[in-house]
Design a protein around this motif. Sequence first.
Motif, PDB file in Angstrom:
ATOM      1  N   UNK A  34      48.463  45.905  44.425  1.00 20.50           N
ATOM      2  CA  UNK A  34      48.040  46.409  45.346  1.00 20.50           C
ATOM      3  C   UNK A  34      49.142  46.093  46.352  1.00 20.50           C
ATOM      4  N   UNK A  35      49.601  45.034  46.181  1.00 21.28           N
ATOM      5  CA  UNK A  35      50.797  44.026  46.570  1.00 21.28           C
ATOM      6  C   UNK A  35      51.894  44.870  46.702  1.00 21.28           C
ATOM      7  N   UNK A  36      52.485  45.469  45.806  1.00 17.29           N
ATOM      8  CA  UNK A  36      53.784  45.524  45.771  1.00 17.29           C
ATOM      9  C   UNK A  36      53.423  47.430  46.419  1.00 17.29           C
ATOM     10  N   UNK A  94      46.693  30.508  42.762  1.00 15.20           N
ATOM     11  CA  UNK A  94      47.322  32.036  42.086  1.00 15.20           C
ATOM     12  C   UNK A  94      46.837  32.744  43.247  1.00 15.20           C
ATOM     13  N   UNK A  95      45.927  33.527  43.545  1.00 14.75           N
ATOM     14  CA  UNK A  95      45.681  35.027  44.531  1.00 14.75           C
ATOM     15  C   UNK A  95      46.679  34.244  45.471  1.00 14.75           C
ATOM     16  N   UNK A  96      46.391  33.548  46.505  1.00 20.57           N
ATOM     17  CA  UNK A  96      47.315  33.757  47.331  1.00 20.57           C
ATOM     18  C   UNK A  96      49.005  33.832  47.361  1.00 20.57           C
ATOM     19  N   UNK A  97      49.558  33.058  45.967  1.00 22.52           N
ATOM     20  CA  UNK A  97      50.863  32.653  45.603  1.00 22.52           C
ATOM     21  C   UNK A  97      51.047  34.829  45.887  1.00 22.52           C
ATOM     22  N   UNK A  98      50.217  35.672  44.872  1.00 25.32           N
ATOM     23  CA  UNK A  98      50.473  37.039  44.678  1.00 25.32           C
ATOM     24  C   UNK A  98      49.955  37.772  46.299  1.00 25.32           C
ATOM     25  N   UNK A  99      49.350  37.379  46.951  1.00 20.68           N
ATOM     26  CA  UNK A  99      48.871  38.079  48.136  1.00 20.68           C
ATOM     27  C   UNK A  99      50.161  37.850  48.963  1.00 20.68           C
ATOM     28  N   UNK A 147      53.761  37.110  48.378  1.00 24.57           N
ATOM     29  CA  UNK A 147      54.892  37.747  47.450  1.00 24.57           C
ATOM     30  C   UNK A 147      55.135  36.609  46.728  1.00 24.57           C
ATOM     31  N   UNK A 148      54.615  35.693  45.945  1.00 26.68           N
ATOM     32  CA  UNK A 148      55.329  34.819  45.577  1.00 26.68           C
ATOM     33  C   UNK A 148      54.776  35.648  43.853  1.00 26.68           C
ATOM     34  N   UNK A 206      55.238  39.503  37.269  1.00 21.16           N
ATOM     35  CA  UNK A 206      56.487  39.242  37.576  1.00 21.16           C
ATOM     36  C   UNK A 206      56.553  41.177  36.646  1.00 21.16           C
ATOM     37  N   UNK A 207      56.112  41.319  35.471  1.00 17.79           N
ATOM     38  CA  UNK A 207      56.480  42.715  34.476  1.00 17.79           C
ATOM     39  C   UNK A 207      55.211  43.841  35.475  1.00 17.79           C
TER      40      UNK A 207
END
Length: 182
Positions: free
Chosen positions: A72-74, A97-102, A104-105, A117-118
């Motif tokens: 979703x972020x990508x 963990x969710x904040x990191x993805x949101x 872009x980390x 990453x995959x």
Amino acid sequence: MPNYPIHTIASAPEGSKSGLEQLQKAFGVMPNIAAAIANSPKLINSLVGVFGQVHSSSLTEQEIQIVLLTDAVANSSTYAVAFHTGLALQAKVSSDETNAIREGRVPTDKRFAALSILAKTLIEKRGHLSEEEVDSFLSAGFTKEQVLEVIAIVAASTITNYFATIANLPLDDAFEQYAWRG
């Protein structure tokens, strides 16, 4: 942008009703995205099938939500980021963990990081993974078969991410608190 009606089971095209009933049973409510995708019986029924397979894979629900949120972020899908943030938290993925993805980390958990990453690499490189990228995923404890499961998750979520962006759907009340702007 096209305006797609957000259906109820009663107002949906006849061919979409069974799919919507299955999704309502799975979620306990009818998400706006499912109710709007119901405008196409082919698409809603395809998604019910593929998401049924995705959620019965060898990955945990937390791991599946990591991939879905990363996608979703990508794909910069504001609806899907909010939706999958809520579902990830519900699956007991931590807010760190969710904040990191949101943001872009990469998540700090080794398995979540490998999945994220995959998934991001699959989208950004349109499936052209290097041997090193696949080996990195496998070295995090995943199998070759799970590479294929991640591909299925990315494929399914890309469809919903693209639709949500094209349709410019309003967030469901339950996911308003997770609103995101990429």
